[in-house]
Design a protein around this motif. Structure first.
Motif, mmCIF file in Angstrom:
data_model
loop_
_atom_site.group_PDB
_atom_site.id
_atom_site.type_symbol
_atom_site.label_atom_id
_atom_site.label_comp_id
_atom_site.label_asym_id
_atom_site.label_seq_id
_atom_site.Cartn_x
_atom_site.Cartn_y
_atom_site.Cartn_z
ATOM 1 N N GLU A 34 1.113 -1.150 -0.066
ATOM 2 C CA GLU A 34 0.372 0.236 0.707
ATOM 3 C C GLU A 34 0.892 1.287 0.237
ATOM 4 O O GLU A 34 0.251 2.390 -0.689
ATOM 5 C CB GLU A 34 -0.660 0.445 1.400
ATOM 6 N N GLY B 225 -13.531 3.267 -13.717
ATOM 7 C CA GLY B 225 -12.049 3.599 -14.131
ATOM 8 C C GLY B 225 -13.524 5.243 -13.806
ATOM 9 O O GLY B 225 -14.413 5.261 -13.091
ATOM 10 N N GLY C 189 1.611 1.912 -3.492
ATOM 11 C CA GLY C 189 0.753 2.261 -4.438
ATOM 12 C C GLY C 189 -0.523 2.823 -4.142
ATOM 13 O O GLY C 189 0.308 4.520 -3.526
ATOM 14 N N HIS C 190 -1.695 2.952 -4.919
ATOM 15 C CA HIS C 190 -3.117 4.064 -4.604
ATOM 16 C C HIS C 190 -3.313 3.785 -3.042
ATOM 17 O O HIS C 190 -3.387 2.251 -2.644
ATOM 18 C CB HIS C 190 -4.237 3.482 -5.578
ATOM 19 N N ALA C 191 -3.477 4.567 -2.649
ATOM 20 C CA ALA C 191 -3.588 4.855 -1.044
ATOM 21 C C ALA C 191 -4.980 4.175 -1.068
ATOM 22 O O ALA C 191 -6.170 4.114 -2.453
ATOM 23 C CB ALA C 191 -4.305 6.130 -0.828
ATOM 24 N N LEU C 192 -5.593 3.206 0.192
ATOM 25 C CA LEU C 192 -6.633 2.598 -0.659
ATOM 26 C C LEU C 192 -7.402 2.910 1.041
ATOM 27 O O LEU C 192 -6.867 3.923 2.208
ATOM 28 C CB LEU C 192 -6.399 1.418 -0.483
ATOM 29 N N ASN C 193 -8.369 2.743 0.805
ATOM 30 C CA ASN C 193 -9.754 2.658 2.324
ATOM 31 C C ASN C 193 -10.255 1.605 2.764
ATOM 32 O O ASN C 193 -11.450 1.246 3.223
ATOM 33 C CB ASN C 193 -10.856 3.469 1.900
#
Length: 343
Positions: free
Chosen positions: A182, A243, A185-189
């Protein structure tokens, strides 16, 4: 022809599109758009003709500010977003000056719609749409019990504040997270149960959280247009298609849901029903008694949702509407120059 004056208070940035939709209406009616926001450079002000900075107040004091703004500028139609409930409770302030307010006047229903747990209890009693399995938690022990009961039912679990808008505060409980992946990578919720429980245990109590089953199928926003009495005029299901893609879809099951919601609750003007599938079953996420964040996409159906709601608020009848479906849409950013003279 005298210009119709429309006022937006503290709205999201997408109000930029709503203002232009009203201004570029199919009937050629001239409008003058007014807007206020606490941030003088907010995007919601940029499409308005006249913009002012509003105070950071709430309750009846804020309703009085809005009413005074309408009085000073001779506003014909007020479209509130911020503090809708307080404004609805004090409609007499606007009735006395002849301003039409595009808000649900049933304050009990409006309060239910804004507090998701209250609305779930209301809609559970009606044969409209299934609701997810959920429990309410206001302390760490209740959170733990809710999580364990949902896991025992075979669900993945997520949670969200009961009065949050959009994705604010939404988290998915994921005990298989890889923090290193993480980080790069992209920030996740996503959050683990252990971490969520530890944070929530740091306080004796917290505002109500809705702990619920995670729905992993298609997500739809059903944009609805009703007249001032809550009669449904048009509904457009808008599906997240990956997307930035959105598909405007003629979905019989969801169009029936929209009709049933309209008949049960009589929500006026623009509102939005959010559902998500779990397998074959559509389950309700929430109903927002306002224009949705993606409403400008649904306007590609040929239905000018913002303008037609204003037209109804002004007392005009809306004829038969026939949305176009099967439209795949997206959006791109467009640079604009920010105005400097907002007072």
């Amino acid at each position: 022809m005298k210009k119709v004056k429309v006022y937006f208070n503290r709205w999201f940035s997408v109000a930029y599109h709503y203002m232009n939709a009203i201004r570029n209406n199919e009937d050629g009616i001239p409008f003058e758009i007014y807007a206020t926001h606490s941030d003088p450079q907010h995007m919601a002000l940029q499409a308005s003709d006249i913009a002012e900075v509003e105070p950071r107040t709430s309750g009846v004091e804020y309703a009085r500010f809005c009413a005074d703004f309408c009085r000073r500028h001779g506003i014909d139609v007020f479209i509130p977003r911020w503090n809708m409930l307080d404004i609805s409770k004090h409609l007499y302030l606007f009735n006395d000056i002849g301003t039409k307010v595009m808000v649900c006047q049933d304050t009990e229903l409006l309060e239910q719609l804004m507090e998701k747990d209250l609305f779930y209890e209301s809609i559970r009693q009606k044969d409209i749409v299934t609701i997810p399995d959920y429990a309410i938690a206001s302390n760490a022990e209740q959170f733990k019990q809710a999580y364990e009961s949902l896991i025992a039912l075979g669900h993945k679990v997520c949670f969200k504040p009961c009065n949050a808008e959009g994705g604010m505060g939404f988290r998915i409980i994921d005990n298989e997270r890889n923090p290193l992946e993480e980080l790069f990578g992209h920030a996740l919720n996503h959050i683990s149960f252990e971490e969520a429980h530890r944070v929530l245990s740091s306080t004796e109590s917290f505002p109500n959280l809705m702990v619920m089953e995670l729905l992993e199928g298609y997500e739809y926003s059903i944009d609805c247009l009703a007249d001032r009495n809550g009669k449904l005029l048009a509904a457009v299901p808008r599906r997240k298609a990956g997307g930035r893609l959105r598909l405007l879809e003629q979905h019989p099951e969801l169009l029936e849901v929209a009709q049933k919601v309209a008949e049960a609750y009589h929500i006026p003007y623009n509102y939005n029903i959010q559902v998500k599938y779990n397998g074959e079953h559509a389950k309700l996420l929430e109903i927002n008694p306002r224009m949705s964040g993606g409403l400008h996409v649904s306007c590609l159906s040929g239905i000018n949702f913002p303008y037609l709601a204003v037209k109804s608020a002004l007392g005009h009848e809306i004829g038969s509407l026939h949305p176009q479906y099967d439209i795949l849409a997206s959006h791109i950013e467009q640079p604009i120059t920010i105005r400097k003279s907002v007072h």
